[in-house]
Structures are given as structure tokens and as C-alpha cells.
Design an enzyme around this catalytic site. Structure first.
Site, short mmCIF file in Angstrom:
data_model
loop_
_atom_site.label_atom_id
_atom_site.label_comp_id
_atom_site.label_asym_id
_atom_site.label_seq_id
_atom_site.Cartn_x
_atom_site.Cartn_y
_atom_site.Cartn_z
N HIS A 83 59.33 -23.03 8.18
CA HIS A 83 58.07 -22.60 7.29
C HIS A 83 58.32 -24.18 6.62
O HIS A 83 57.73 -24.20 6.48
CB HIS A 83 58.07 -21.56 7.11
CG HIS A 83 58.73 -20.87 5.92
ND1 HIS A 83 60.21 -19.83 6.35
CD2 HIS A 83 58.91 -21.02 4.97
CE1 HIS A 83 60.71 -19.87 4.82
NE2 HIS A 83 59.36 -20.54 4.41
N ASP A 219 64.36 -18.96 11.29
CA ASP A 219 63.89 -19.34 10.80
C ASP A 219 64.44 -20.83 10.41
O ASP A 219 64.76 -21.22 9.36
CB ASP A 219 62.98 -18.96 9.18
CG ASP A 219 61.63 -19.54 8.41
OD1 ASP A 219 61.74 -21.13 9.13
OD2 ASP A 219 61.21 -19.02 8.19
N SER A 643 63.47 -20.55 -0.35
CA SER A 643 63.36 -21.33 1.30
C SER A 643 64.56 -21.96 1.94
O SER A 643 63.50 -23.45 1.22
CB SER A 643 62.28 -21.20 1.40
OG SER A 643 61.55 -19.60 2.65
N1 ARG Z 1 57.42 -15.24 3.17
C1 ARG Z 1 58.32 -16.24 3.26
C2 ARG Z 1 57.97 -16.70 1.95
O1 ARG Z 1 57.76 -16.43 1.25
C3 ARG Z 1 58.59 -16.67 4.90
C4 ARG Z 1 57.12 -17.13 5.05
C5 ARG Z 1 56.35 -18.10 5.88
N2 ARG Z 1 56.44 -17.43 7.25
C6 ARG Z 1 54.74 -16.87 7.91
N3 ARG Z 1 54.57 -15.50 8.52
N4 ARG Z 1 53.99 -17.34 6.38
O2 ARG Z 1 58.09 -17.89 2.57
N1 ASP Z 2 59.89 -17.82 1.78
C1 ASP Z 2 60.17 -17.78 0.46
C2 ASP Z 2 60.05 -18.65 0.55
O1 ASP Z 2 59.53 -20.18 1.38
C3 ASP Z 2 60.74 -17.55 -0.14
C4 ASP Z 2 61.12 -16.17 -0.95
O2 ASP Z 2 60.38 -15.65 -1.52
O3 ASP Z 2 61.76 -15.28 -1.06
O4 ASP Z 2 60.46 -19.84 -0.66
#
Ligand code: ARG
Ligand code: ASP
Length: 712
Positions: A83, A219, A643
Site C-alpha cells: 500500500h 502487504d 507502514s
Molecule cells: N490501515 C493500514 C494503514 O493505515 C493499511 C491501509 C492500506 N489498505 C487499504 N485497504 N486502504 O495504512
Molecule cells: N497502515 C498504517 C500506515 O500506513 C499503519 C497504522 O496506522 O497502523 O502507516
């Protein structure tokens, strides 16, 4: 008896270790190092951060401003999340070469794909510069003057602090203005895409599984840093060569088990762990609900179009993912704050703190802090809500409006900075917006607009709305506004051609421009000045509150809120119990991905090749007892920006790749509850398995240093 004592000691140590915290790598000596060792770490603080010899920090650059990455080979191979590389993968994709859907692998270095504008930044050195930054500040009367003096000191110090010509100095504040650190950094600008799994692996579970455990997402994506012949940063050139790092992370093939020490090293973006209860209440009751509702509507519209049309799906994939990400985060955050009684707990802590202030005889300095918070947060509420509406509707989620807002700023530039600045910016916009229009779909955006402007009219605080919107009809407005020339690139360039007089006359005749001008003028007249004034007061209060806590809570260690600088967080591999009689274990396996598998689904499809590997249990050296590990969770305190951060074992080897947090713990940015806050990591063995067995990228596996730290 002896055993009991030992048990008690262990209990105390592990209870402490679960407080969370994101620590400054140059200050780990002492308490943190001791605690890390008690949790099983076999390294010393200087293996993590040192300026005189290479240390782990030299392998962990910030990735393109918002994520973290790690160097994993002597040839500058870089690992981060799928991502985090998503935009780049999308930019190289078309309906014919769809790397999002099919994945991408460079089996030779010549095939690696350059990414304009992409950067990674290493930290060379961290210095405490609090004294220099705050010099002469106390004597000044007003908050405004103080802030100005601080800025002046920062600018001067950034310019004078010794560094090499290709390096940069950056100064950041810690503990809300109570401490300042200077970072000497190196930014590499030729970063090429090396590999990415298909989204059905890299984004498996997509938005349904996002922020949720158990997880089965691979990921990750791979890039390579290129440098000039002297190994220094350089703009893209085909003559550049793979970067030779000071150090890189060895990769462990031994996997993890419960209670193993873990450390996550990266660039957490922003947390607000020291907010008063009144501020948290505002987030839960007013700000989050408004933002959630706005994004809810935008996402529904986009989703409808994306499911119907593959071209729109590629066009909107990245935008949709980023809007959906925080939408879901805020929902989880609000739930978690309610469920953990964060507000009531904070209120209790505040009452105790007030008593501490009184006992310490510090009433004059700190006695009114909490009541001042109460007063100022109450007063700022409607302005803060209006600000969210403006930001979310105009600047973030309606693309025609956010682009037109740039034209509004252009007009301001003419008024404030004159003709030359105007022409420069005009040219800039005219040339620069091409990429934006490639991913812009008028039909989709018009429907989004219709939904969001309706909320703006009916739900944002009425007293601040421009007259033209007071009784407007969203549908009618949409039909007018999307006649705008700015709704396509050719039209925009026409709007921007001619001298300043012509351009302004044309702009002020354009329906989208007129609307944005109305809204923005009203915002900057009715909302922004008061918001800024109150916010300045609140910032000053937060600084004093932090100072008071540092002063009066000497026995407990307080970590500074995240601020996009390099931090260490540590803990253990550990499951959790979110609800009565519900236990989540700490590890997932490929079997779980197969349980979720829905053939042809856009979130839960599984590639045929992966199914074959699964059926044949063909996991090579990466499996464990006939199963293929996929993800695991731990007690590391992470946030957005972490991330792509490496999860590192007790000896400094790579064991995983951080990418998310669990649903029940998404409120950890505001209130960290050690019982339920967990970070989610991909098991590095899954990454290797996909690279090797799924993609056949032996060329990349050969670059790595694979180790067996657990073998005797
Ligand atoms: N929640 C994670 C973060 O905050 C992964 C985000 C990417 N994935 C998504 N389905 N949008 O970045
Ligand atoms: N998914 C998040 C990021 O892209 C990490 C998190 O918020 O825990 O940095």
C-alpha cells in the site's frame, strides 16, 4: 518463595513493557535499553543507533514522505508495503499492463521502473538543540512573538549546523515544544520499482479486512535505491548505479512464536496521546462523526462506479483506498474510545493531576490548566467542526473543488505577491495538473459533489455558510458547477491563458470558481481567524500541560507524541482478547486465506498459482511444520507512517513487515490500551515465499542475507 519473587519481578517488568511508547533512537540508553533487554533483546542501544559506526538506523529510511522502508541487500534493495508502493504501481499500470491486478517483477536490473518524484530519506545524525531553539524565547510577552522567535532560531540553526553539501538539516519539536531535535538527513531521488505481488496477495481482503485481525495480506513491494558514482543522492539517470548501504538487514528464516521480543523501527506520523478529556470528547462526539459521514457518502458513490467499470477502478484505486482507510480508522477509533472508557479514565487522571499540582504548590503556574482547556475547547468546537467540513468537502473529497481551490489561491497570489508570482504559479498549475486530470472522472466527481455539498449545506454550522449556500439545492448546483471549464484539462488551460486581467475575468465567470470563492471567502472570514486564535491558545496550553506532566510525573517515563521522525517501539508477539470469551491468537497461516477465498471477488480472490502452491504444500524453506505462516501481531505501539517498518528480532534480523493495527486498538493514537492495542505485521517468510515460489524472483532472493538466528 524464590520462584514467587521471580514471578513477581517478571510480572512487574512485563506490565511496564506494555505501556506502549515510541522512543527516540538516540536516547535509548538507560531505561529503554534495560527494559528491551528484559524483554529478550540481545543487542545494545548502540547497535540500533550510533553515529560513529553503522547501526540499524542506517538501514531504515523514510519512504516517500509517508511510509517507512528498509534496505535488505548490499545492492540497495528496499522493502516496504504494497500500500506504500501502490501509487507507483498504479502509475505504471494500464488496462493492458495491469500491474495492480497481475503484479510486477523485474528479473533483471534493467527492467526496474523509475518513479518520478519518489524519494527515500536516511537519518545521518540526531542532535538535541532545545537550548538553541528556545534561546531568547521566554523573555517575549505574547505567544505569537514566542512562536516567531522559535521559527527564527530554527531557520538560523538549520542554515548553520554543520553538514555535507548533499545533506539537509531538519528541526522537529518533541513534547509539544518542550524539546527540539535536529536531524541531518540524506534524501535519495532515484528509486525504482523492483517487484510487487498482485493485489489479490498484496491487498488481499482490501477494505473489508483493513484494520482488522485476523489478517492474510502479503502487504509488501520492493524498490531499489540508485545513486551516482560516488554513492550520493542524484536525480534519475540511466547512468546511476545501485546504492551501496552502510548496512542492511539480514533476514531471519526462523520465524516467531508467542512472547518473542519484537522491535518496530520507523517513522510514526502523528499521535495525540496527551489530549485532555474534553478534546477527546469532541473527537468522539463531533469531529469523527462529521468526517465519517462525509467520506461515507463519497465512498458509496465511487464504489458504485468502480464496480461497474474497470477503467474507473484503476483510475480511482489509490484515491479510494486512501479515503476509505481513514474513514474506517475513525469509525474504529470512536468505538474503541467509547468502549475503553477513555474519556472517563482521562477525567479521573486529570482530577488526580490537579491534586498533584496543588500538593506541589504549583497552582500559580499550572492551577488553571484544566479549566482553561475546558473553556477553550468548548469555544473552538463550532469552528473546529466547520473546519472539518471545509477540509473534507472542499479540499479533500471533491476533486473539482480541490483543483478549483488552487485557482482561488492563484487569485490571492496576484493580490498579495504581484504579477510575477502570479505568472509563475499560473504556469506551474497549467503544466502540473496534467497528471491530476488523467485520474479525474467528471461523471464520478459530479455525483460525489452532489452528495457532499448537500452535507455542507445541511450539516455544517449554518452561521458560517456564505449567503449563496444558505438555501441552495445540491442537484441544481451540481448541474451548474460541472459546466466549469476546470472540469477538463483543455478547459483548464484555456482558463489559465492570457494576462492576469484576462485570467481573473475568466475565472470569475466560471461556475466552479465562483462557488469555491464564495465558500472559501466565507471560511476565511467567519471561521479561520477565530479558529487560529483559539488554536494558538490551545497549543500553548498543551505545551504547558506537557511541561507540567514531565515535571510532576518524574517517576513514569513519558514518550513524545509521534511527529514523523524515526522512533523505536518494542514489545512481544502476543494475541489479545477483544471481548468476553473471544481470544485472538497471534499468527495466521495460508489456510486462513483459503478459508476467506471467494473466486472472482474483488477483495477475496486468490491467484491460481498460489492455490496450487497451497494444495501441494510447496513452501520450500519458508514453511513451518507443513503450514505457511502469513501474518502476526505484537504489542508494538505504532501508527500511520509505521507502514513498511521492519519488525526486528532480538538480534537485529528482519522477521516481519509492519502494515496495520487491529480494529479494537485503532484508538491507540489517542489512548493506548495495552490489553487490546496490537500492530499487524506480514511474516517475512511469507514475503520470501511469494518472491521465490510464487514469482520465481530468484535473482532477488540471491541478493539477501538469509540467517538462522535461532539455530544453535
Ligand atoms: N490501515 C493500514 C494503514 O493505515 C493499511 C491501509 C492500506 N489498505 C487499504 N485497504 N486502504 O495504512
Ligand atoms: N497502515 C498504517 C500506515 O500506513 C499503519 C497504522 O496506522 O497502523 O502507516
Amino acid at each position: 518463595m524464590k520462584n514467587l519473587k521471580l514471578l513477581l519481578l517478571l510480572f512487574i517488568v512485563s506490565a511496564q513493557a506494555q505501556q506502549g511508547g515510541m522512543w527516540i533512537p538516540s536516547l535509548l540508553n538507560g531505561m529503554n535499553e534495560k527494559e528491551m533487554k528484559s524483554l529478550g533483546m540481545k543487542m545494545s542501544a548502540s547497535d540500533i543507533y550510533d553515529v560513529n559506526k553503522s547501526s540499524l538506523k542506517d538501514a531504515v529510511p523514510q519512504f516517500n514522505g509517508g511510509c517507512t522502508s528498509e534496505v535488505i541487500s548490499p545492492k540497495g534493495l528496499l522493502l516496504t508495503n504494497h500500500h506504500c508502493g501502490f501509487d507507483a504501481i498504479q502509475n505504471h499500470s494500464s488496462v493492458e499492463h495491469d500491474y495492480l491486478t497481475d503484479g510486477f517483477w523485474a528479473y533483471k536490473m534493467e527492467d526496474e521502473l523509475p518513479n518520478e518524484g519518489m524519494v527515500v530519506t536516511f537519518i545521518v545524525k540526531i542532535e538535541d538543540v532545545t537550548k538553541q531553539v528556545l534561546s531568547g524565547v521566554d523573555a517575549l510577552p505574547s505567544e505569537k512573538d514566542k512562536q516567531a522567535k522559535i521559527q527564527e532560531n530554527i531557520t538560523a540553526l538549520s542554515a548553520s549546523f554543520p553538514k555535507e553539501s548533499w545533506q539537509e538539516n531538519k528541526i522537529r519539536t518533541f513534547y509539544e515544544g518542550n524539546q527540539y531535535m535536529l536531524f541531518v538527513t540524506e534524501t535519495y531521488k532515484d528509486i525504482r520499482l523492483v517487484g510487487a505481488p498482485p493485489s489479490s496477495i498484496g491487498k488481499f481482503g482490501s477494505d473489508t479486512d483493513n484494520w482488522v485481525w485476523p489478517r492474510h495480506t502479503g502487504d509488501f513491494s520492493l524498490f531499489r535505491i540508485y545513486a551516482d558514482k560516488n554513492n550520493r543522492p542524484a536525480n534519475y539517470s540511466k547512468d546511476n548505479v545501485p546504492y551501496v548501504p552502510k548496512t542492511f538487514l539480514p533476514v531471519s528464516l526462523d520465524g516467531v512464536k508467542d512472547d518473542d521480543f519484537t522491535m518496530v523501527f520507523g517513522y510514526p506520523g502523528r499521535t495525540t496521546e496527551y489530549l485532555p478529556a474534553v478534546a477527546i470528547a469532541q473527537i468522539v462526539n463531533e469531529l469523527n462523526p462529521a468526517k465519517i459521514e462525509i467520506r461515507d457518502r463519497a465512498l458509496k458513490v465511487e464504489d458504485g462506479f468502480m464496480r461497474k467499470d474497470n477503467a474507473v477502478k484503476i483510475q480511482y484505486a489509490s484515491k479510494y483506498a486512501s479515503v476509505a482507510n481513514y474513514w474506517k480508522k475513525w469509525i474504529g477509533e470512536s468505538q474503541g474510545l467509547k468502549k475503553s472508557n477513555a474519556i472517563a479514565i482521562k477525567r479521573k487522571q486529570e482530577a488526580a493531576f490537579q491534586e498533584k499540582i496543588n500538593k506541589a504548590g504549583k497552582q500559580a503556574e499550572y492551577g488553571n490548566l484544566l479549566s482553561d482547556f475546558e473553556k477553550n475547547y468548548t469555544e473552538i468546537a463550532p469552528y473546529a467542526v466547520a473546519r472539518e467540513y471545509f477540509t473534507e468537502v472542499v479540499l479533500r473529497n471533491t476533486e473539482l473543488l480541490s483543483t478549483t481551490y488552487k485557482l482561488y489561491q492563484l487569485e490571492q497570489i496576484l493580490n498579495t505577491k504581484g504579477e510575477q508570482a502570479f505568472n509563475d504559479r499560473k504556469q506551474n498549475l497549467s503544466d502540473g495538473l496534467g497528471d491530476f486530470y488523467k485520474e479525474f472522472n467528471k461523471e464520478v466527481d459530479e455525483k460525489v459533489f452532489e452528495q457532499l455539498i448537500d452535507l455542507y449545506i445541511t450539516k455544517s454550522p449554518k452561521q458560517f455558510l456564505p449567503a449563496s449556500l444558505q438555501n441552495a439545492n445540491a442537484k441544481k448546483l451540481a448541474a451548474e458547477v460541472y459546466q466549469s471549464k476546470a472540469s477538463n484539462y483543455t478547459g483548464l488551460k484555456e482558463l489559465l491563458s492570457g494576462d492576469s486581467k484576462t485570467v481573473l475575468a475568466n475565472l470569475n465567470n466560471d461556475a466552479a470558481f465562483k462557488l469555491v470563492k464564495d465558500i472559501a471567502d466565507a471560511y476565511f472570514k467567519n471561521v479561520a481567524p477565530k479558529y487560529d486564535e483559539l488554536n494558538l491558545k490551545i497549543t500553548a496550553l498543551q505545551r504547558t500541560y506537557m511541561k507540567a506532566q514531565l515535571e510532576l510525573n518524574k517517576d513514569s517515563r513519558l514518550f513524545p507524541d509521534a511527529n514523523s521522525t524515526l522512533r523505536v517501539t518494542y514489545g512481544k508477539v502476543k494475541g489479545y482478547e477483544p471481548r468476553d470469551a473471544t481470544v485472538f491468537t497471534s499468527m495466521t497461516y495460508l489456510d486462513g486465506a483459503m478459508e476467506k477465498y471467494i473466486p472472482g471477488d474483488y477483495e477475496f480472490d486468490v491467484p491460481k498459482k498460489l492455490i496450487d502452491l497451497y494444495n501441494n504444500k510447496d513452501y520450500g524453506q519458508y514453511g513451518e511444520k507443513g503450514k505457511m505462516p502469513v501474518c502476526f501481531i505484537g504489542t508494538n505501539h505504532t501508527t500511520g507512517g509505521n507502514s513498511g517498518s521492519p519488525a526486528i528480532d532480538a538480534k537485529g534480523n528482519l522477521i516481519g513487515l509492519n502494515f496495520d493495527r487491529v480494529w479494537e486498538g485503532t484508538m491507540s493514537d489517542i489512548y493506548y490500551d495495552p490489553a487490546i492495542c496490537r500492530n499487524v505485521m506480514v511474516d517475512i517468510r511469507y514475503v520470501l515465499f511469494i518472491m521465490d515460489k510464487f514469482a520465481g524472483a530468484k535473482n532477488l532472493i540471491d541478493e539477501l542475507k538469509l540467517v538462522h538466528p535461532k539455530r544453535k
